[in-house]
Design a protein around this motif. Structure first.
Motif, PDB file in Angstrom:
ATOM      1  N   PRO A  35      49.385  33.288  71.325  1.00  0.00           N
ATOM      2  CA  PRO A  35      49.993  34.066  72.408  1.00  0.00           C
ATOM      3  C   PRO A  35      49.014  34.411  73.526  1.00  0.00           C
ATOM      4  CG  PRO A  35      50.478  35.061  70.281  1.00  0.00           C
ATOM      5  CD  PRO A  35      49.513  33.951  70.023  1.00  0.00           C
ATOM      6  N   GLU A  36      47.717  34.462  73.210  1.00  0.00           N
ATOM      7  CA  GLU A  36      46.730  34.875  74.209  1.00  0.00           C
ATOM      8  C   GLU A  36      46.373  33.750  75.161  1.00  0.00           C
ATOM      9  OE1 GLU A  36      46.407  35.296  70.995  1.00  0.00           O
ATOM     10  OE2 GLU A  36      46.289  37.453  70.617  1.00  0.00           O
ATOM     11  N   TYR A  87      56.799  31.837  68.296  1.00  0.00           N
ATOM     12  CA  TYR A  87      58.019  32.604  68.040  1.00  0.00           C
ATOM     13  C   TYR A  87      58.500  32.382  66.605  1.00  0.00           C
ATOM     14  CZ  TYR A  87      58.563  33.643  73.029  1.00  0.00           C
ATOM     15  OH  TYR A  87      58.392  34.101  74.311  1.00  0.00           O
ATOM     16  N   TRP A 145      61.234  35.103  65.363  1.00  0.00           N
ATOM     17  CA  TRP A 145      62.172  35.396  66.444  1.00  0.00           C
ATOM     18  C   TRP A 145      63.174  34.264  66.666  1.00  0.00           C
ATOM     19  CZ3 TRP A 145      57.359  36.920  69.727  1.00  0.00           C
ATOM     20  CH2 TRP A 145      56.945  38.202  69.352  1.00  0.00           C
ATOM     21  N   THR A 192      61.018  38.836  72.087  1.00  0.00           N
ATOM     22  CA  THR A 192      60.129  39.782  71.407  1.00  0.00           C
ATOM     23  C   THR A 192      60.912  41.020  70.967  1.00  0.00           C
ATOM     24  OG1 THR A 192      59.483  40.647  73.558  1.00  0.00           O
ATOM     25  CG2 THR A 192      57.961  39.120  72.507  1.00  0.00           C
ATOM     26  N   ARG A 197      33.243  34.699  77.188  1.00  0.00           N
ATOM     27  CA  ARG A 197      33.355  36.145  76.927  1.00  0.00           C
ATOM     28  C   ARG A 197      34.813  36.529  76.696  1.00  0.00           C
ATOM     29  NH1 ARG A 197      29.150  38.116  80.283  1.00  0.00           N
ATOM     30  NH2 ARG A 197      29.937  40.250  80.269  1.00  0.00           N
ATOM     31  N   VAL A 198      35.704  35.961  77.538  1.00  0.00           N
ATOM     32  CA  VAL A 198      37.126  36.264  77.378  1.00  0.00           C
ATOM     33  C   VAL A 198      37.618  35.732  76.029  1.00  0.00           C
ATOM     34  CG1 VAL A 198      39.419  35.995  78.387  1.00  0.00           C
ATOM     35  CG2 VAL A 198      37.436  36.126  79.882  1.00  0.00           C
ATOM     36  N   GLU A 243      39.601  41.339  63.642  1.00  0.00           N
ATOM     37  CA  GLU A 243      40.080  42.676  63.246  1.00  0.00           C
ATOM     38  C   GLU A 243      41.366  42.565  62.445  1.00  0.00           C
ATOM     39  OE1 GLU A 243      40.526  44.950  66.831  1.00  0.00           O
ATOM     40  OE2 GLU A 243      38.400  44.681  67.334  1.00  0.00           O
ATOM     41  N   ARG A 244      42.254  41.684  62.918  1.00  0.00           N
ATOM     42  CA  ARG A 244      43.526  41.499  62.232  1.00  0.00           C
ATOM     43  C   ARG A 244      43.313  40.953  60.825  1.00  0.00           C
ATOM     44  NH1 ARG A 244      45.728  38.942  67.006  1.00  0.00           N
ATOM     45  NH2 ARG A 244      46.196  40.823  68.168  1.00  0.00           N
ATOM     46  N   PRO A 263      47.958  31.806  77.493  1.00  0.00           N
ATOM     47  CA  PRO A 263      48.279  31.834  78.930  1.00  0.00           C
ATOM     48  C   PRO A 263      47.303  32.696  79.724  1.00  0.00           C
ATOM     49  CG  PRO A 263      50.279  32.030  77.664  1.00  0.00           C
ATOM     50  CD  PRO A 263      49.139  32.078  76.674  1.00  0.00           C
ATOM     51  N   ASP A 264      46.945  33.846  79.163  1.00  0.00           N
ATOM     52  CA  ASP A 264      46.024  34.738  79.855  1.00  0.00           C
ATOM     53  C   ASP A 264      44.618  34.144  79.889  1.00  0.00           C
ATOM     54  OD1 ASP A 264      45.350  37.122  81.171  1.00  0.00           O
ATOM     55  OD2 ASP A 264      44.550  37.939  79.307  1.00  0.00           O
ATOM     56  N   GLU A 276      37.635  38.300  68.545  1.00  0.00           N
ATOM     57  CA  GLU A 276      37.340  39.584  67.896  1.00  0.00           C
ATOM     58  C   GLU A 276      38.618  40.246  67.382  1.00  0.00           C
ATOM     59  OE1 GLU A 276      35.179  42.245  70.480  1.00  0.00           O
ATOM     60  OE2 GLU A 276      33.607  40.728  70.712  1.00  0.00           O
ATOM     61  N   ARG A 277      39.663  40.162  68.214  1.00  0.00           N
ATOM     62  CA  ARG A 277      40.913  40.777  67.781  1.00  0.00           C
ATOM     63  C   ARG A 277      41.497  40.046  66.577  1.00  0.00           C
ATOM     64  NH1 ARG A 277      44.312  41.519  73.119  1.00  0.00           N
ATOM     65  NH2 ARG A 277      42.774  40.074  73.973  1.00  0.00           N
ATOM     66  N   TYR A 278      41.310  38.727  66.544  1.00  0.00           N
ATOM     67  CA  TYR A 278      41.778  37.980  65.371  1.00  0.00           C
ATOM     68  C   TYR A 278      41.001  38.400  64.134  1.00  0.00           C
ATOM     69  CZ  TYR A 278      45.167  34.909  67.526  1.00  0.00           C
ATOM     70  OH  TYR A 278      46.291  34.426  68.121  1.00  0.00           O
ATOM     71  N   ASP A 332      36.468  37.872  73.150  1.00  0.00           N
ATOM     72  CA  ASP A 332      37.296  39.076  73.079  1.00  0.00           C
ATOM     73  C   ASP A 332      38.553  38.804  72.242  1.00  0.00           C
ATOM     74  OD1 ASP A 332      38.202  41.614  73.708  1.00  0.00           O
ATOM     75  OD2 ASP A 332      39.281  40.905  75.474  1.00  0.00           O
TER      76      ASP A 332
END
Lengths: 413, 321
Positions: free
Chosen positions: A365-366, A64, A69, A45, A397-398, A408-409, A368-369, A404-406, A401
């Protein structure tokens, strides 16, 4: 580089066989899997350029590659006729490429299949279908449960983690018609198909699974099958090497069936420890020389002759499965492994189009979490401490979340 | 460092230490004197401030930033959105609850157990020294080693000592519960209590041994029962020791990571705040959000510590008078 046995073998052979021939010296940093992931993601990164080559998997490489990268490898592949890129199994090539440009070369690969005790099934008068479905597997698990004292019908991972419980479970979700995200990133974690698959998995492992299921992962299930505590196990093809190794109590007793299915034709996962060259590296040509050697047919033969054929980094080249010396030692599972890998479809593992490449994971990328958080709740459901519905509602819900970020992007672009 | 200064101050007579009655003339002189004496220590003080407060300042700044290692182009100011996410995230909210549960249960149980053991060890008996050393031992075990010990040697359903003991006592058909799987939070709390009881015991034992025995003797002659002596004399005397051990225990147990990470890996609803932060930082690589969760944890700890201390002071003041 990961401290798996195949990588350590490579390290020991490099100076004598690679450096002596090419004059390129190689310095290794070898770490356990979790640490290597952290280290590599920091390195890549930030594009620090400290490492020229790193072991990434088919999960990281597309991410990547999109971020720029890792270096594109097409030019190297074209100029290196000896390497024989077309010999690499097709699902590997697909999962390590972005827009038909290769960014990674597999070192060894695996899929998943169903391993079962032939002797136990025979004693109970049960036959394993050529292509079992999950309800059939559940039926067999019920019949062989307790066939020997303390023997569970099946072993399935219950240990939280996106690479633990979530890997086999996601293949079940795929074949039941579920998906984490629709192509437009709409989350579907508590959709009926997803929920049906998870309910099936949780019920199966609760009713006929191993003792201590919420805490058992790959290693625990391997032990269970080896020690005669489980009659079946659905997991990685790479496990077969340990089951058939000399001295294993179950050597020669295991049968191998394709990953059980429902809606799809196949459901095995796909995973490959692979080489990628850092974009910031100033020695890309030398790096390629190393990658090309480490993933070559010659290297497989070198390992076979020097260290024994069971230690060959397999599962990436179709020529490996024509090699009679390899087949002589890996015979019981070699063909099943190759078929499992070849039938995996990393672009279309389920019934609907996907936003990212990946069979047992979502290539974002999200994941794993997300996978880890949801797996913690599903593990709780296996322990009987939470309902599957509650676990999946929380997971949704996760996932919302993240989507939502996608959004926004997407709105910003 | 802070703990050693705290313990010494506890040792002094509470009346004197609290009111701080000193002649005014002397106070003026000591003030300028003491500053002269402190000057050589200033570099050390500045060093400590830099080393402890700057990272925290950095954390606060990052908590207001959009900073995910996977999206280097999006780094920038984010306002309060990280905090908003922390408060709306289902797993963050349950992490807060779990942290409170684990901390309160561990501190209360180990306080009661520690007091009981301290009362026993306060008596004279043969081999007292050895027994005391052995009782302290669990606290000296490295936390992650202690957690591994509980996970594998004791809790494991296949080869753990607990289930082995059940088989030994009840025979072949003894129940073989999966301790961690069926009761994850109590299993965690039990392992933590094992580790923290000696700590509580140590402080309370020190308190008991500084008790003026002549007064107790006098009370006994006056005909006070052992229970009355305990509630009216021993407990008020132990007040500060209990406060101190509760406060220190709470601060450390809130931060506990080793046990959660080792025994349950945050599964089955046992992820506490430190584990949640770890996961946000390392797995999600979301530095902004992890920092926001860290700041929330620190603020929460401060508020809880202040609130708990005030209440404790109020109760004990009434009882003490």
């Amino acid at each position: 580089m990961v401290n798996n046995p195949q990588m350590v073998d490579l390290q020991s052979l490099t100076a004598e066989h690679f450096t002596a021939e090419t004059g390129i010296s190689v310095n290794f940093t070898v770490l356990p899997e979790n640490d290597v992931r952290d280290k590599i993601s920091q390195e890549f990164t930030s594009q620090a350029g400290q490492y020229d080559v790193a072991t990434l998997s088919n999960f990281e490489i597309p991410i990547y590659a999109r971020a720029g990268w890792v270096a594109p490898l097409d030019q190297f592949i074209d100029e290196d006729a000896e390497f024989d890129y077309d010999d690499i199994l097709e699902p590997m090539r697909t999962s390590l490429s972005v827009d038909d440009v290769a960014y990674g070369i597999p070192f060894y690969g695996e899929s998943s299949f169903l391993m079962y005790r032939q002797d136990v099934l025979e004693a109970e008068g049960v036959t394993m279908p050529d292509q079992p479905t999950w309800p059939e597997v559940a039926q067999i698990a019920a019949e062989v449960d307790g066939a020997e004292p303390g023997m569970s019908g099946i072993c399935l991972r219950g240990q939280p983690g996106w690479g633990q419980l979530m890997a086999p479970l996601t293949t079940v979700v795929n074949t039941y018609g579920g998906t984490w995200f629709e192509e437009d990133m709409t989350p579907e974690v508590n959709a009926p198909e997803f929920s049906e698959a998870v309910n099936f998995y949780v019920d199966l492992v609760r009713e006929h699974g191993q003792n201590g299921a919420p805490a058992s992962g790959f290693v625990e299930c391997l032990n269970n099958l080896q020690q005669g505590n489980s009659a079946m196990w659905y997991d990685a093809t790479s496990a077969a090497g340990s089951l058939e190794a000399p001295g294993s109590p179950v050597q020669g007793k295991i049968g191998y069936a394709p990953a059980p299915v429902m809606e799809t034709d196949s459901s095995g996962w796909l995973y490959a420890w692979s080489w990628s060259i850092q974009n910031a590296s100033e020695k890309q040509q030398n790096a390629w020389e190393f990658v090309s050697w480490a993933s070559s047919k010659e290297y497989e033969e070198l390992v076979g002759e020097e260290l024994g054929w069971s230690r060959v980094p397999a599962g990436k080249r179709s020529s490996t499965y024509d090699n009679e010396e390899y087949l002589a030692e890996a015979g019981p599972f070699a063909e099943a492994t190759r078929q499992a890998i070849e039938s995996a479809d990393p672009e279309n593992p389920g019934v609907q189009p996907r936003p990212a490449i990946g069979v047992q994971f979502v290539g974002i990328p999200e994941f794993p979490d997300l996978g880890t958080q949801v797996s913690q709740d599903i593990s709780a459901a296996i322990a009987g401490r939470m309902s599957v519905e509650e676990a999946l509602d929380r997971g949704q819900r996760v996932a919302e979340d993240i989507s939502e970020r996608y959004e926004e992007r997407a709105a910003q672009q | 460092m802070s703990s050693s200064t705290d313990t010494t101050s506890v040792g002094t007579n509470p009346e004197e230490g609290r009111s701080g009655v000193t002649p005014p003339a002397r106070r003026v002189r000591t003030r300028s004197d003491s500053w002269q004496r402190r000057i050589p220590l200033l570099p050390a003080l500045i060093f400590v401030i830099v080393m402890t407060q700057l990272p925290f300042l950095g954390t606060i700044i990052i908590s207001f930033m959009n900073w995910n290692a996977y999206y280097p182009d999006e780094r920038g100011f984010a306002g309060f959105s990280n905090f908003a996410r922390v408060f709306t995230d289902v797993n963050a909210r349950s992490a807060v609850l779990v942290t409170i549960l684990i901390t309160v249960a561990t501190v209360l149980i180990s306080l009661v157990l520690g007091l009981a053991i301290a009362l026993l060890l306060d008596r004279k008996f043969r081999g007292q020294g050895i027994v005391r050393t052995m009782m302290i031992a669990p606290f000296l075990v490295v936390p992650v080693a202690a957690a591994l010990l509980w996970k594998h040697a004791l809790y494991n359903p296949e080869y753990g000592l607990f289930n082995g003991l059940l088989t030994l006592v009840l025979g072949e058909n003894a129940p073989q519960p999966d301790w961690v799987g069926s009761m994850p939070l109590p299993a965690l709390v039990a392992a933590l209590v094992w580790q923290w009881t000696p700590f509580m015991m140590l402080i309370l034992l020190a308190g008991l041994q500084s008790r003026p025995l002549d007064v107790v003797e006098a009370a006994r002659i006056d005909g006070a029962s052992e229970f009355r002596i305990f509630t009216s004399m021993t407990l008020p005397h132990l007040r500060q020791y209990i406060e101190l051990s509760t406060l220190l225990g709470t601060i450390y147990v809130v931060q506990n990571f080793d046990h959660v990470f080792t025994i349950t890996a945050g599964a089955t609803g046992t992820a506490n705040l430190p584990y949640f932060i770890y996961q946000t930082f390392y797995t999600a690589q979301d530095y902004g959000r992890a920092s926001a969760a860290g700041v929330v944890t620190v603020l929460g700890t401060l508020i809880v510590a202040m609130f708990a201390l005030r209440t404790a002071f109020a109760i004990f003041k009434e009882e003490g008078r």
